[in-house]
Enzyme design. Structure first.
Site, PDB file in Angstrom:
ATOM      1  CD  GLU A 245      -3.742  -5.959   2.637  1.00 51.90           C
ATOM      2  OE1 GLU A 245      -4.574  -5.261   3.254  1.00 51.90           O
ATOM      3  OE2 GLU A 245      -2.519  -5.766   2.696  1.00 51.90           O
TER       4      GLU A 245
ATOM      5  CD  GLU B 212      -3.070  -1.044   2.154  1.00 49.06           C
ATOM      6  OE1 GLU B 212      -2.833  -0.444   3.220  1.00 49.06           O
ATOM      7  OE2 GLU B 212      -4.166  -1.546   1.903  1.00 49.06           O
TER       8      GLU B 212
HETATM    9  C1  BG6 Z   1      -4.374  -2.761   4.804  1.00 47.14           C
HETATM   10  C2  BG6 Z   1      -3.046  -3.222   5.281  1.00 47.14           C
HETATM   11  O1  BG6 Z   1      -4.407  -1.394   4.964  1.00 47.14           O
HETATM   12  O2  BG6 Z   1      -5.526  -3.138   5.468  1.00 47.14           O
HETATM   13  C3  BG6 Z   1      -3.066  -4.291   6.339  1.00 47.14           C
HETATM   14  O3  BG6 Z   1      -2.169  -3.580   4.241  1.00 47.14           O
HETATM   15  C4  BG6 Z   1      -4.239  -4.040   7.249  1.00 47.14           C
HETATM   16  O4  BG6 Z   1      -1.826  -4.289   6.994  1.00 47.14           O
HETATM   17  C5  BG6 Z   1      -5.518  -4.154   6.439  1.00 47.14           C
HETATM   18  O5  BG6 Z   1      -4.263  -4.856   8.371  1.00 47.14           O
HETATM   19  C6  BG6 Z   1      -6.799  -4.040   7.233  1.00 47.14           C
HETATM   20  O6  BG6 Z   1      -6.783  -2.913   8.035  1.00 47.14           O
HETATM   21  P1  BG6 Z   1      -7.041  -2.977   9.595  1.00 47.14           P
HETATM   22  O7  BG6 Z   1      -6.796  -1.628  10.069  1.00 47.14           O
HETATM   23  O8  BG6 Z   1      -8.447  -3.424   9.757  1.00 47.14           O
HETATM   24  O9  BG6 Z   1      -6.069  -3.975  10.135  1.00 47.14           O
END
Ligand code: BG6
Length: 476
Positions: free
Chosen positions: A374, A182
């Site tokens: 993701e 990201e």
């Molecule tokens: C992304 C990241 O922003 O979202 C992860 O690459 C992160 O590291 C994921 O964990 C989900 O976000 P959060 O804040 O719910 O953990």
């Protein structure tokens, strides 16, 4: 059952990151990294965003990353669970400071290399392809304290050395690489994103974009090295994705949304197209940003990525009168609330069609294969009287998003694979909580670090196993 839109060999799996899963922060010769300094609780946001300097650990604070879910000691059990679901890809990251504890050494820490060789070999044992991020929210603290992290040009050299070490040490085990997780989050969460802290009165945008330039050069250099070490290596960039919708069809709102998209896509424009996009000239001039480039940088940037990876949790929304009072950063990047979509318990939007829109826009723009690395729903899970976790809300979120990705493939977009976020529960990057769970596998640990760390399959575990076995043909 309708025919699956997913091609043969489509990679199915899940994603974690060293900083949120490994723990063992003080073991194996590892040095402290940025995430190790980010506490749970009231100071978290200020530290994450670089507004509050945190160079020393405090006795009275809890740091969730220090133990996380102890993947460092339990990776064999965890990878076996992923294999049981039928994973063909597993995304994780290498903690830079396990290989280079300070970041500026000339030779790597052998214990760190041995650990990751074991992790990747364990994946291969089950026929799982590792997808490895070189830098996922963890810069060695020594580089932050001594050099100011990515604001300093020297970081390019340190990162290139680290990247080469990874490509050489894990050659034959790892083929799919991502340089910076990201990368655009550097703008929104500068300390966790890039190890940046600010001095009073500094021109923060200038610092951020200079750091971005260094990361972009380092990423292109790493891509070049990866291809030199082994031409089979496939390197991707990684965007915190999600298109901006204009709040209304008022031209000013449409223009605002386009500018917001460009702010994030700027990074990928460089990494996928090999040069600064033309719009930066005016934008940087108006913001008073001057990028110090070295001779040869423009040439290095021409080493473009092989594929474009991205995270997608939700779409975003912008208008011409967007400001700090009417927008929120539920999903790290500030957005207006979109009245047409539902939100999660943490206020993150839920918009499967937005995924199809985002994928179409990205492929139109880059013409490179996409990899959705993701996606997922952070939610609270309950263990019922029968000892089960019935996470049908998560299944429903994933089903709709996988369906939308299938529609994007039907639209003609080549997609390499899908790794849902947090396939095993882990520490939340934004809040530091454990209770914001994404996994198919539950981990017994609470927000204060209590729990046995035992693993348990959720209902979604069996559902995802079926999805993979049917190559996405059976999402029921
Ligand atoms: C992304 C990241 O922003 O979202 C992860 O690459 C992160 O590291 C994921 O964990 C989900 O976000 P959060 O804040 O719910 O953990």
């Amino acid at each position: 059952m309708a025919a699956s839109p997913f091609p043969d060999g489509f990679l199915w799996g899940g994603a974690i990151a060293a900083n949120q899963a490994e723990g063992a922060s003080f073991e194996g010769g590892k040095g402290l990294t940025t995430v190790d300094m980010i506490p749970h609780g009231a100071h978290r946001l200020a530290v994450k965003t670089g507004q509050e300097k945190r160079f020393q650990l405090k006795e009275d604070e809890f740091y969730p990353s220090h133990q996380a879910i102890d993947f460092y000691h339990r990776y064999k059990e965890d990878i076996a669970l992923m294999a049981e679901m039928g994973f063909t890809v597993f995304r994780t990251s290498i903690a830079w400071s396990r290989l280079y504890p300070n970041g500026d050494e000339m030779t790597p820490n052998a214990e760190g290399i041995a650990f990751y060789r074991d992790v990747f070999a364990e994946c291969k044992k089950y026929g799982i392809e590792p997808l490895v991020t070189l830098c996922h929210f963890d810069v060695p603290m020594h580089l932050v304290v001594e050099y100011g992290s990515w604001r300093n040009r020297k970081m390019v050299e340190f990162f290139a050395r680290y990247a080469r070490t990874c490509f050489e040490a894990f050659d034959g085990l790892v083929k799919y690489w991502l340089t910076f997780n990201e990368i655009n989050i550097l703008l929104h969460s500068p300390f966790s994103g890039a190890g940046l802290v600010f001095e009073e009165g500094e021109h923060q945008e200038q610092v951020k974009y200079q750091a971005a330039h260094h990361e972009l050069v380092a990423s292109a250099l790493a891509t070049k090295i990866a291809h030199e070490v082994n031409p089979e290596n496939q390197v991707g960039c990684m965007l915190a994705g999600g298109n901006f919708y204009p709040r209304t069809c008022k031209p000013e709102d449409v223009w605002a949304a386009l500018q917001k998209d460009r702010e994030n896509l700027f990074f990928i424009d460089v990494q996928a197209r090999g040069a600064y996009p033309s719009y930066t000239k005016r934008v940087f001039a108006e913001k008073g940003i001057v990028i110090a480039k070295e001779a040869g940088d423009d040439q290095i940037l021409k080493n473009t990525v092989d594929f474009v990876s991205f995270s997608y949790y939700a779409s975003r929304c912008a208008s011409a009168d967007m400001n700090d009072n009417n927008s929120s950063a539920a999903n790290i990047v500030k957005s207006l609330k979109n009245p047409h979509i539902e939100v999660s318990e943490w206020g993150w939007g839920i918009d499967p069609l937005g995924l199809r829109i985002t994928m179409n826009m990205m492929y139109d723009r880059y013409q490179k294969p996409l990899f959705l690395v993701e996606n997922g729903l952070g939610a609270k899970d309950e263990i019922n009287a029968q000892g089960e976790i019935i996470d049908d809300y998560r299944i429903s979120y994933l089903r709709e998003h996988i369906h939308a990705m299938g529609e994007a493939i039907r639209d003609g977009i080549p997609v390499i694979g899908y790794t849902s976020w947090g396939c095993i529960d882990l520490v939340s990057a934004s809040t530091g909580e454990m209770s914001k769970r994404y996994g198919f596998v539950y981990v017994d640990r609470d927000d204060s670090g209590n729990g046995t760390l035992d693993r348990k399959r959720k209902q979604s575990f069996w559902w995802y196993k079926k999805v993979i076995a049917s190559n996405g043909g059976d999402l029921a």
